[in-house]
Scaffold this motif. Structure first.
Motif, PDB file in Angstrom:
ATOM      1  N   SER A  17       1.011  -1.413  -0.079  1.00  0.00           N
ATOM      2  CA  SER A  17      -0.128  -0.263   0.085  1.00  0.00           C
ATOM      3  C   SER A  17       1.320   0.978   0.364  1.00  0.00           C
ATOM      4  CB  SER A  17      -1.454  -0.528   1.484  1.00  0.00           C
ATOM      5  OG  SER A  17      -0.037  -0.017   2.383  1.00  0.00           O
ATOM      6  N   VAL A  18       0.383   2.092  -0.829  1.00  0.00           N
ATOM      7  CA  VAL A  18       1.145   3.485  -0.796  1.00  0.00           C
ATOM      8  C   VAL A  18       0.501   4.323  -0.514  1.00  0.00           C
ATOM      9  CG1 VAL A  18       1.729   5.215  -2.252  1.00  0.00           C
ATOM     10  CG2 VAL A  18       2.665   2.899  -2.601  1.00  0.00           C
ATOM     11  N   SER A  19       0.445   5.353   0.583  1.00  0.00           N
ATOM     12  CA  SER A  19      -0.081   7.084   0.771  1.00  0.00           C
ATOM     13  C   SER A  19       0.873   8.065   1.277  1.00  0.00           C
ATOM     14  CB  SER A  19      -1.563   6.261   2.481  1.00  0.00           C
ATOM     15  OG  SER A  19      -0.247   6.634   2.873  1.00  0.00           O
ATOM     16  N   ALA A  20      -0.278   9.096   0.609  1.00  0.00           N
ATOM     17  CA  ALA A  20       0.500  10.427   1.533  1.00  0.00           C
ATOM     18  C   ALA A  20      -0.752  11.697   2.063  1.00  0.00           C
ATOM     19  CB  ALA A  20       1.063  10.871  -0.698  1.00  0.00           C
ATOM     20  N   SER A  21      -0.385  11.906   2.478  1.00  0.00           N
ATOM     21  CA  SER A  21      -0.491  13.291   3.460  1.00  0.00           C
ATOM     22  C   SER A  21      -2.122  14.200   2.290  1.00  0.00           C
ATOM     23  CB  SER A  21      -0.043  14.256   4.075  1.00  0.00           C
ATOM     24  OG  SER A  21       0.153  14.934   3.417  1.00  0.00           O
ATOM     25  N   ASN A  22      -1.625  13.483   1.216  1.00  0.00           N
ATOM     26  CA  ASN A  22      -2.797  14.773   0.191  1.00  0.00           C
ATOM     27  C   ASN A  22      -3.719  13.310  -0.536  1.00  0.00           C
ATOM     28  OD1 ASN A  22      -0.794  14.121  -1.455  1.00  0.00           O
ATOM     29  ND2 ASN A  22      -0.317  16.079  -2.402  1.00  0.00           N
ATOM     30  N   ARG A  23      -3.345  12.270  -0.459  1.00  0.00           N
ATOM     31  CA  ARG A  23      -3.778  11.411  -1.538  1.00  0.00           C
ATOM     32  C   ARG A  23      -4.633  10.501  -0.343  1.00  0.00           C
ATOM     33  NH1 ARG A  23       0.195   7.750  -5.125  1.00  0.00           N
ATOM     34  NH2 ARG A  23       2.233   8.363  -3.684  1.00  0.00           N
ATOM     35  N   ALA A  24      -5.265   9.183  -0.894  1.00  0.00           N
ATOM     36  CA  ALA A  24      -5.685   8.676  -0.397  1.00  0.00           C
ATOM     37  C   ALA A  24      -4.772   6.807  -0.030  1.00  0.00           C
ATOM     38  CB  ALA A  24      -7.310   7.588  -0.486  1.00  0.00           C
ATOM     39  N   GLN A  25      -5.109   6.371   0.968  1.00  0.00           N
ATOM     40  CA  GLN A  25      -4.047   5.126   0.801  1.00  0.00           C
ATOM     41  C   GLN A  25      -4.390   3.606  -0.297  1.00  0.00           C
ATOM     42  OE1 GLN A  25      -3.015   3.481   4.235  1.00  0.00           O
ATOM     43  NE2 GLN A  25      -3.040   1.375   3.838  1.00  0.00           N
ATOM     44  N   VAL A  26      -3.534   3.839  -1.161  1.00  0.00           N
ATOM     45  CA  VAL A  26      -4.292   2.745  -2.326  1.00  0.00           C
ATOM     46  C   VAL A  26      -3.268   0.918  -1.913  1.00  0.00           C
ATOM     47  CG1 VAL A  26      -3.721   1.734  -4.884  1.00  0.00           C
ATOM     48  CG2 VAL A  26      -3.588   4.391  -3.966  1.00  0.00           C
ATOM     49  N   THR A  27      -3.826   0.251  -1.925  1.00  0.00           N
ATOM     50  CA  THR A  27      -3.491  -1.132  -1.535  1.00  0.00           C
ATOM     51  C   THR A  27      -3.577  -2.537  -2.895  1.00  0.00           C
ATOM     52  OG1 THR A  27      -3.960  -0.548   1.054  1.00  0.00           O
ATOM     53  CG2 THR A  27      -4.086  -3.504   0.170  1.00  0.00           C
ATOM     54  N   ALA A  28      -2.834  -3.007  -2.390  1.00  0.00           N
ATOM     55  CA  ALA A  28      -2.890  -4.448  -3.602  1.00  0.00           C
ATOM     56  C   ALA A  28      -2.581  -5.486  -3.280  1.00  0.00           C
ATOM     57  CB  ALA A  28      -2.321  -3.410  -5.052  1.00  0.00           C
ATOM     58  N   ARG A  29      -2.914  -6.048  -3.508  1.00  0.00           N
ATOM     59  CA  ARG A  29      -2.458  -8.165  -3.071  1.00  0.00           C
ATOM     60  C   ARG A  29      -2.225  -8.849  -4.061  1.00  0.00           C
ATOM     61  NH1 ARG A  29      -3.646  -9.561   1.813  1.00  0.00           N
ATOM     62  NH2 ARG A  29      -4.591  -8.383   3.506  1.00  0.00           N
ATOM     63  N   VAL A  30      -1.528  -9.796  -3.668  1.00  0.00           N
ATOM     64  CA  VAL A  30      -0.563 -10.487  -5.223  1.00  0.00           C
ATOM     65  C   VAL A  30      -0.153 -11.409  -4.543  1.00  0.00           C
ATOM     66  CG1 VAL A  30       1.499 -10.461  -6.839  1.00  0.00           C
ATOM     67  CG2 VAL A  30       0.455  -7.959  -6.143  1.00  0.00           C
TER      68      VAL A  30
END
Length: 102
Positions: A17-30
């Motif tokens: 997952s990746v997030s920053a203060s100005n965008r939503a957290q993004v998660t992926a499962r592989v």
């Protein structure tokens, strides 16, 4: 940017997952099911799965719009997944070497 690594419990998959203060957290499962990560072919197949999952989670960075944000998201997710794969591979090799000695 803050990268959060979530460990997948019993399932053989990576969660990134990746997030920053100005965008939503993004998660992926592989999933790593069916892949032999001790071979180059298996690692290449995993890399393809990681790139596809990142593209779905972050969006197509080749399209118009916030190109750089999507590209950065994709790169961070791929980097995170590769780091997880390397850690898992090292752990598997360590376990195998202990088992070989026992």
């Amino acid at each position: 940017m803050k990268i959060v690594i979530m460990a997948a419990a019993a399932a053989a998959c990576f969660a990134t997952s990746v997030s920053a203060s100005n965008r939503a957290q993004v998660t992926a499962r592989v999933s790593t099911v069916g892949l032999d990560l001790t071979t180059i072919k298996g690692r290449i197949a995993l890399d393809g799965r990681v790139h596809r999952a990142a593209m779905l989670a972050c969006g197509d960075y080749t399209s118009r719009g916030d190109h750089f944000a999507r590209l950065r998201c994709h790169q961070e997710m791929v980097r995170d997944a590769r780091a997880q794969a390397a850690r898992r591979q090292a752990k598997a090799e360590q376990i195998a070497s202990v088992g070989a000695r026992g």
